[in-house]
Design a protein around this motif. Structure first.
Motif, PDB file in Angstrom:
ATOM      1  N   ASP A   1       0.841  -1.198   0.000  1.00 48.15           N
ATOM      2  CA  ASP A   1       0.000   0.000   0.000  1.00 48.15           C
ATOM      3  C   ASP A   1       0.874   1.245   0.000  1.00 48.15           C
ATOM      4  OD1 ASP A   1      -2.345  -1.445   0.049  1.00 48.15           O
ATOM      5  OD2 ASP A   1      -2.496  -1.442   2.231  1.00 48.15           O
ATOM      6  N   GLY A   2       0.555   2.160  -0.886  1.00 49.54           N
ATOM      7  CA  GLY A   2       1.258   3.431  -0.929  1.00 49.54           C
ATOM      8  C   GLY A   2       2.562   3.429  -1.699  1.00 49.54           C
ATOM      9  N   ASP A   3       3.024   2.264  -2.149  1.00 46.20           N
ATOM     10  CA  ASP A   3       4.268   2.215  -2.923  1.00 46.20           C
ATOM     11  C   ASP A   3       4.035   2.751  -4.327  1.00 46.20           C
ATOM     12  OD1 ASP A   3       6.027   1.240  -1.054  1.00 46.20           O
ATOM     13  OD2 ASP A   3       6.312  -0.706  -2.017  1.00 46.20           O
ATOM     14  N   ASP A   4       4.974   3.559  -4.800  1.00 47.33           N
ATOM     15  CA  ASP A   4       4.930   3.989  -6.196  1.00 47.33           C
ATOM     16  C   ASP A   4       5.759   3.009  -7.021  1.00 47.33           C
ATOM     17  OD1 ASP A   4       7.570   4.588  -5.603  1.00 47.33           O
ATOM     18  OD2 ASP A   4       7.320   6.759  -5.763  1.00 47.33           O
ATOM     19  N   GLN A   5       5.877   3.242  -8.316  1.00 47.30           N
ATOM     20  CA  GLN A   5       6.609   2.309  -9.186  1.00 47.30           C
ATOM     21  C   GLN A   5       8.072   2.187  -8.782  1.00 47.30           C
ATOM     22  OE1 GLN A   5       5.658   3.706 -13.209  1.00 47.30           O
ATOM     23  NE2 GLN A   5       4.799   1.675 -13.568  1.00 47.30           N
ATOM     24  N   ILE A   6       8.688   3.291  -8.389  1.00 47.00           N
ATOM     25  CA  ILE A   6      10.107   3.260  -8.001  1.00 47.00           C
ATOM     26  C   ILE A   6      10.293   2.404  -6.753  1.00 47.00           C
ATOM     27  CG2 ILE A   6      12.089   4.641  -7.284  1.00 47.00           C
ATOM     28  CD1 ILE A   6      11.321   5.111 -10.199  1.00 47.00           C
TER      29      ILE A   6
ATOM     30  N   ARG B   1      12.290  -1.167  -6.502  1.00 47.76           N
ATOM     31  CA  ARG B   1      13.398  -1.392  -5.549  1.00 47.76           C
ATOM     32  C   ARG B   1      13.144  -2.634  -4.701  1.00 47.76           C
ATOM     33  NH1 ARG B   1      13.864   4.888  -3.930  1.00 47.76           N
ATOM     34  NH2 ARG B   1      15.338   5.480  -5.554  1.00 47.76           N
ATOM     35  N   ARG B   2      11.917  -2.790  -4.230  1.00 49.49           N
ATOM     36  CA  ARG B   2      11.584  -3.955  -3.409  1.00 49.49           C
ATOM     37  C   ARG B   2      11.695  -5.240  -4.211  1.00 49.49           C
ATOM     38  NH1 ARG B   2       6.912  -5.954  -1.516  1.00 49.49           N
ATOM     39  NH2 ARG B   2       5.635  -4.464  -2.629  1.00 49.49           N
TER      40      ARG B   2
END
Length: 159
Positions: free
Chosen positions: A84-89, A93-94
């Motif tokens: 939740d809340g992660d953008d593409q970047i 990275r994850r």
């Protein structure tokens, strides 16, 4: 997915089915990775070059059938969910950290991106895992070392 003409064009552009290809040693998926015989390499190359015709004759179904058993091998399937809340970047990275951590433990990674590239299977997978899949991998310790695809060198810049 293989029925989409753009996918056929991209596949042909990405494959390096002959050592005579000008980018064979630079990047792409070579004929050595899937262990194709010379005959198989020639047939696949010709079928993809004639994609508008072979598409109507059933090539997409044959290509798809080749991947049916991907989940039946030894090893595990990992579904990495979007946070939740992660953008593409952040998601990228994850994803990269996960892949590198697996490699650090001598685990081979076989991406199964076709499962999330196709809306029908992506939706069914999202329902099954109760989240939005970011990536799907088959992971395990290979019996023999996999053939590495050539990769373009990347230039890292200090900021």
């Amino acid at each position: 997915m293989f029925r989409t003409p753009a996918v056929g064009v991209e596949l042909l552009d990405w494959l390096r089915l002959s050592a005579r290809h000008p980018l064979y040693h630079l990047d792409g998926f070579t004929d050595r990775a899937p262990s194709l015989s010379r005959t198989e390499e020639r047939v696949l190359s010709a079928a993809l070059r004639a994609y508008p015709v072979t598409r109507r004759l059933g090539l997409p179904a044959l290509l798809a059938a080749g991947g049916r058993g991907l989940l039946r091998y030894d090893g595990s399937v990992l579904v990495l969910l979007a946070a939740d809340g992660d953008d593409q970047i952040s998601s990228g990275r994850r994803l990269r950290r996960t892949w590198l951590d697996l490699a650090r433990h001598d685990l081979a990674v076989h991406p199964l991106s076709q499962l999330i590239d196709c809306p029908a299977t992506a939706g069914r997978l999202a329902d099954r895992v109760a989240g939005q899949p970011l990536a799907v991998f088959r992971i395990g310790r290979p019996r023999i070392a996999p053939v590495r695809s050539a990769r373009r060198a990347i230039q890292l810049y200090d900021r």
